[in-house]
Scaffold this motif. Sequence first.
Motif, PDB file in Angstrom:
ATOM      1  N   PHE A 117       0.843  -1.190   0.000  1.00 30.13           N
ATOM      2  CA  PHE A 117       0.000   0.000   0.000  1.00 30.13           C
ATOM      3  C   PHE A 117       0.883   1.247   0.000  1.00 30.13           C
ATOM      4  O   PHE A 117       1.916   1.273   0.667  1.00 30.13           O
ATOM      5  CB  PHE A 117      -0.872   0.070   1.261  1.00 30.13           C
ATOM      6  N   CYS A 118       0.433   2.269  -0.703  1.00 28.23           N
ATOM      7  CA  CYS A 118       1.096   3.578  -0.646  1.00 28.23           C
ATOM      8  C   CYS A 118       0.017   4.645  -0.576  1.00 28.23           C
ATOM      9  O   CYS A 118      -0.928   4.631  -1.368  1.00 28.23           O
ATOM     10  CB  CYS A 118       1.972   3.793  -1.875  1.00 28.23           C
ATOM     11  N   ILE A 119       0.162   5.530   0.387  1.00 28.46           N
ATOM     12  CA  ILE A 119      -0.691   6.699   0.489  1.00 28.46           C
ATOM     13  C   ILE A 119       0.205   7.886   0.172  1.00 28.46           C
ATOM     14  O   ILE A 119       1.224   8.093   0.829  1.00 28.46           O
ATOM     15  CB  ILE A 119      -1.315   6.851   1.891  1.00 28.46           C
ATOM     16  N   VAL A 120      -0.158   8.649  -0.832  1.00 27.19           N
ATOM     17  CA  VAL A 120       0.653   9.793  -1.238  1.00 27.19           C
ATOM     18  C   VAL A 120      -0.283  10.946  -1.589  1.00 27.19           C
ATOM     19  O   VAL A 120      -1.355  10.733  -2.144  1.00 27.19           O
ATOM     20  CB  VAL A 120       1.605   9.430  -2.410  1.00 27.19           C
ATOM     21  N   GLY A 121       0.096  12.142  -1.176  1.00 30.23           N
ATOM     22  CA  GLY A 121      -0.743  13.299  -1.469  1.00 30.23           C
ATOM     23  C   GLY A 121      -0.339  14.501  -0.654  1.00 30.23           C
ATOM     24  O   GLY A 121       0.838  14.692  -0.352  1.00 30.23           O
ATOM     25  N   SER A 122      -1.331  15.290  -0.256  1.00 26.68           N
ATOM     26  CA  SER A 122      -1.034  16.565   0.390  1.00 26.68           C
ATOM     27  C   SER A 122      -1.189  16.560   1.907  1.00 26.68           C
ATOM     28  O   SER A 122      -0.818  17.531   2.558  1.00 26.68           O
ATOM     29  CB  SER A 122      -1.924  17.669  -0.197  1.00 26.68           C
ATOM     30  N   HIS A 123      -1.718  15.494   2.487  1.00 28.76           N
ATOM     31  CA  HIS A 123      -1.962  15.465   3.932  1.00 28.76           C
ATOM     32  C   HIS A 123      -0.669  15.409   4.742  1.00 28.76           C
ATOM     33  O   HIS A 123       0.090  14.446   4.643  1.00 28.76           O
ATOM     34  CB  HIS A 123      -2.801  14.248   4.321  1.00 28.76           C
ATOM     35  N   ASN A 124      -0.439  16.437   5.553  1.00 32.24           N
ATOM     36  CA  ASN A 124       0.568  16.360   6.607  1.00 32.24           C
ATOM     37  C   ASN A 124      -0.061  15.631   7.786  1.00 32.24           C
ATOM     38  O   ASN A 124      -1.262  15.362   7.789  1.00 32.24           O
ATOM     39  CB  ASN A 124       0.982  17.769   7.056  1.00 32.24           C
ATOM     40  N   TYR A 125       0.745  15.335   8.810  1.00 35.20           N
ATOM     41  CA  TYR A 125       0.195  14.719  10.016  1.00 35.20           C
ATOM     42  C   TYR A 125      -0.007  15.801  11.064  1.00 35.20           C
ATOM     43  O   TYR A 125       0.786  15.975  11.981  1.00 35.20           O
ATOM     44  CB  TYR A 125       1.089  13.576  10.494  1.00 35.20           C
ATOM     45  N   SER A 126      -1.100  16.530  10.882  1.00 34.60           N
ATOM     46  CA  SER A 126      -1.490  17.597  11.793  1.00 34.60           C
ATOM     47  C   SER A 126      -3.013  17.620  11.859  1.00 34.60           C
ATOM     48  O   SER A 126      -3.696  17.149  10.946  1.00 34.60           O
ATOM     49  CB  SER A 126      -0.980  18.955  11.300  1.00 34.60           C
ATOM     50  N   LYS A 127      -3.530  18.172  12.942  1.00 34.57           N
ATOM     51  CA  LYS A 127      -4.976  18.254  13.122  1.00 34.57           C
ATOM     52  C   LYS A 127      -5.621  19.039  11.978  1.00 34.57           C
ATOM     53  O   LYS A 127      -6.678  18.665  11.469  1.00 34.57           O
ATOM     54  CB  LYS A 127      -5.300  18.908  14.464  1.00 34.57           C
ATOM     55  N   GLY A 128      -4.981  20.120  11.564  1.00 33.66           N
ATOM     56  CA  GLY A 128      -5.525  20.910  10.469  1.00 33.66           C
ATOM     57  C   GLY A 128      -5.662  20.111   9.182  1.00 33.66           C
ATOM     58  O   GLY A 128      -6.678  20.185   8.494  1.00 33.66           O
ATOM     59  N   SER A 129      -4.642  19.330   8.851  1.00 30.91           N
ATOM     60  CA  SER A 129      -4.693  18.510   7.641  1.00 30.91           C
ATOM     61  C   SER A 129      -5.767  17.436   7.735  1.00 30.91           C
ATOM     62  O   SER A 129      -6.370  17.064   6.730  1.00 30.91           O
ATOM     63  CB  SER A 129      -3.333  17.847   7.384  1.00 30.91           C
ATOM     64  N   PHE A 130      -5.986  16.926   8.925  1.00 31.50           N
ATOM     65  CA  PHE A 130      -6.958  15.845   9.103  1.00 31.50           C
ATOM     66  C   PHE A 130      -8.394  16.354   9.223  1.00 31.50           C
ATOM     67  O   PHE A 130      -9.328  15.577   9.019  1.00 31.50           O
ATOM     68  CB  PHE A 130      -6.618  15.031  10.352  1.00 31.50           C
ATOM     69  N   THR A 131      -8.583  17.629   9.573  1.00 35.42           N
ATOM     70  CA  THR A 131      -9.941  18.083   9.881  1.00 35.42           C
ATOM     71  C   THR A 131     -10.394  19.337   9.131  1.00 35.42           C
ATOM     72  O   THR A 131     -11.578  19.445   8.816  1.00 35.42           O
ATOM     73  CB  THR A 131     -10.105  18.357  11.389  1.00 35.42           C
ATOM     74  N   ARG A 132      -9.503  20.295   8.858  1.00 35.41           N
ATOM     75  CA  ARG A 132      -9.933  21.590   8.318  1.00 35.41           C
ATOM     76  C   ARG A 132      -9.466  21.871   6.894  1.00 35.41           C
ATOM     77  O   ARG A 132     -10.193  22.444   6.107  1.00 35.41           O
ATOM     78  CB  ARG A 132      -9.418  22.740   9.192  1.00 35.41           C
TER      79      ARG A 132
END
Length: 160
Positions: A117-132
């Motif tokens: 599996f590979c997940i690639v894209g723009s999501h950082n590991y921060s609350k903002g990236s995960f929610t807003r």
Amino acid sequence: MLTFNAKVEAVIGSDYFNKVYPVIQSATQKIDIVMYEWKWYSHEFAGGVQRINNALIDRAREKIPVRILMNIESMGHAITKINSRTASFFQQKGIQVKFGQVGVATHAKMVIVDDRFCIVGSHNYSKGSFTRNQECSVLIEGGEAIRPFIDYFKLLWDHF
């Protein structure tokens, strides 16, 4: 252009945790990650980022190798402080962490699980990236389809 037989799934906005967490939980061989910004939320055990942090620690306890490459900027830069803090928590749990090169952004956001599996894209590991934030990534399942990402991780890991 190469053509591969792979399953590709869009991971849009706040769907990231629900799609990626089970993949991390399923790891049996190894997890390799490149991340630009990675926060540690010790006061929010139920938040998505911290649940992923804890899942990685659990995999490491199970003797599944976890390797993380994070961005570093100049000393005193906010990203350097954030990532250094997160790195110290992971290193205390036996997870290998390296940093890229000052002056050259390690801007990729990529998770490789079991070379399957590979997940690639723009999501950082921060609350903002995960929610807003307006983020998008893809989840790719298929060995040969993710080979370029596996090779890229190896190139970066061996370089640093």
